[in-house]
Design an enzyme around this catalytic site. Structure first.
Site, PDB file in Angstrom:
ATOM      1  N   GLU A 277       8.831  -3.822  10.062  1.00 32.93           N
ATOM      2  CA  GLU A 277       9.282  -2.367   9.546  1.00 32.93           C
ATOM      3  C   GLU A 277       9.879  -1.607  10.956  1.00 32.93           C
ATOM      4  OE1 GLU A 277       6.457  -1.160   6.633  1.00 32.93           O
ATOM      5  OE2 GLU A 277       7.516   0.730   7.029  1.00 32.93           O
TER       6      GLU A 277
ATOM      7  N   LYS B 200      -1.196  -9.309   3.155  1.00 34.86           N
ATOM      8  CA  LYS B 200      -0.314  -8.828   4.189  1.00 34.86           C
ATOM      9  C   LYS B 200      -1.700  -7.599   5.360  1.00 34.86           C
ATOM     10  CE  LYS B 200       3.419  -5.776   3.674  1.00 34.86           C
ATOM     11  NZ  LYS B 200       2.958  -4.765   4.178  1.00 34.86           N
TER      12      LYS B 200
ATOM     13  N   ASP C  62      -0.977  -6.017   0.709  1.00 35.68           N
ATOM     14  CA  ASP C  62      -2.117  -5.493   1.286  1.00 35.68           C
ATOM     15  C   ASP C  62      -2.788  -5.024   1.432  1.00 35.68           C
ATOM     16  OD1 ASP C  62       0.618  -5.017   2.904  1.00 35.68           O
ATOM     17  OD2 ASP C  62       1.566  -3.382   1.828  1.00 35.68           O
TER      18      ASP C  62
ATOM     19  N   GLU D 167      -1.382  -5.050   8.691  1.00 35.13           N
ATOM     20  CA  GLU D 167      -0.811  -5.145   9.610  1.00 35.13           C
ATOM     21  C   GLU D 167      -1.308  -4.668  10.948  1.00 35.13           C
ATOM     22  OE1 GLU D 167       0.350  -0.554   8.906  1.00 35.13           O
ATOM     23  OE2 GLU D 167       0.939  -0.822   7.411  1.00 35.13           O
TER      24      GLU D 167
ATOM     25  N   ASP E  39       0.382  -0.954  -0.294  1.00 35.60           N
ATOM     26  CA  ASP E  39       0.256   0.059   0.509  1.00 35.60           C
ATOM     27  C   ASP E  39       1.075   1.033   0.333  1.00 35.60           C
ATOM     28  OD1 ASP E  39       0.806  -0.110   2.460  1.00 35.60           O
ATOM     29  OD2 ASP E  39      -1.009   0.511   3.155  1.00 35.60           O
ATOM     30  N   SER E  40       2.303   1.285   0.390  1.00 31.00           N
ATOM     31  CA  SER E  40       3.101   1.869  -0.541  1.00 31.00           C
ATOM     32  C   SER E  40       2.693   3.285  -1.669  1.00 31.00           C
ATOM     33  CB  SER E  40       4.526   1.653  -0.553  1.00 31.00           C
ATOM     34  OG  SER E  40       4.832   0.721  -0.868  1.00 31.00           O
TER      35      SER E  40
HETATM   36  O1  KIV Z   1       3.663  -1.037   1.180  1.00 30.33           O
HETATM   37  C1  KIV Z   1       4.842  -1.653   1.590  1.00 30.33           C
HETATM   38  O2  KIV Z   1       5.378  -1.460   0.147  1.00 30.33           O
HETATM   39  C2  KIV Z   1       4.645  -2.499   2.437  1.00 30.33           C
HETATM   40  C3  KIV Z   1       6.493  -2.523   2.521  1.00 30.33           C
HETATM   41  C4  KIV Z   1       7.207  -1.383   3.279  1.00 30.33           C
HETATM   42  C5  KIV Z   1       6.792  -3.315   3.959  1.00 30.33           C
HETATM   43  O3  KIV Z   1       4.529  -2.401   3.568  1.00 30.33           O
END
Ligand code: KIV
Length: 253
Positions: A168, A99, A70, A101, A31-32
């Site tokens: 992280e 993934k 994510d 959090e 989600d970056s």
């Molecule tokens: O969103 C992302 O790119 C991430 C990484 C920084 C692990 O979660």
């Protein structure tokens, strides 16, 4: 043991390139993308629709690597039912795993998604979706109780059934302790060298981002390369050097 290599990708062309790098084990549709692709200030504005679209684009590159997508902010926090449905949507879009959090507090959510047949990667430490609660983007583990919290979270996630955990921006000694304690692979970003693997954001690796965190490394300055190419193109249009004969068809040739 071989270190696990994970890198983000959000689109078809970069996924295609990454997929040809044999040493890469997993592609993260992170989600970056909210920041590096959409120019948002943080990841809180990322939606399921964005994640589905970008997961589909990456999946179309047909990489042999694992695709992890994510779960965006508020796609799993409101309740277990929403979490399972949204995880399923990402799998339908082409993800092999999701993934999310959070630590112990997400145990029930992780269990339900795993029960639905979807592999889950945990994400603890400096969790960007929780930056408001954490008091900003900072290295975690030094404040009172944080080390114990991180250890508990990692163990709870393992018990809940995650197949791997990302840590992280945590102090490296704590990441090492967690890596030694849990039996699932631990992948670090900004948490030192003692984990089972590393992950970086591809825009940082390529030197494309507006802002690069201190723990990221750029291996090329693509911003300069792209700028030079566009400048050259513009100059050739202005000078008439482009298009030249091979770039067009004429009735006479
Ligand atoms: O969103 C992302 O790119 C991430 C990484 C920084 C692990 O979660």
């Amino acid at each position: 043991m071989k270190k696990i290599v994970m890198i983000t990708s959000y689109d078809y062309p970069t996924a295609k390139i990454v997929s040809e790098v044999e040493e890469v084990d997993a592609i993260l549709v992170g989600d970056s993308l909210g920041m590096v692709v959409y120019g948002l200030p943080n990841t809180l504005g990322v939606t399921m629709e964005m994640m589905v679209r970008h997961t589909q684009a990456v999946a179309r590159a047909n990489p042999k690597q694992l695709i992890v997508s994510d779960m965006p902010f508020m796609s799993y926090e409101p309740g277990i039912r929403d979490a399972v449905i949204n995880a399923g949507e990402l799998v339908r879009a082409g993800a092999d795993a999701v993934k999310l959090e959070g630590g112990e507090e997400m145990s029930d959510v992780v269990k339900a998604i795993v029960r639905a047949g979807i592999p889950v990667m945990g994400h603890i430490g400096m969790t960007p979706q929780r930056f408001l609660r954490l008091g900003g983007f900072r290295t975690v583990g030094k404040r009172e109780g944080e080390r114990e919290r991180l250890l508990k979270d990692a163990e709870a996630l393992e018990d809940a059934g995650v197949f791997s955990i990302v840590i992280e921006n945590a102090y490296s000694e704590i990441a090492k302790e967690i890596t030694e304690k849990v039996s699932v692979p631990v992948i670090c970003i900004g948490s030192g060298p003692h984990c089972d693997g590393q992950v970086l954001v591809i825009h940082d690796v390529l030197g494309l981002g507006d802002f690069k965190p201190y723990f990221a490394k750029s291996y090329v300055d693509l911003k300069r390369v792209i700028g030079d190419a566009v400048r050259q193109y513009a100059r050739e249009v202005l000078s008439g050097a482009f298009p030249s004969k091979e770039h067009y068809k004429s009735l006479e040739s």
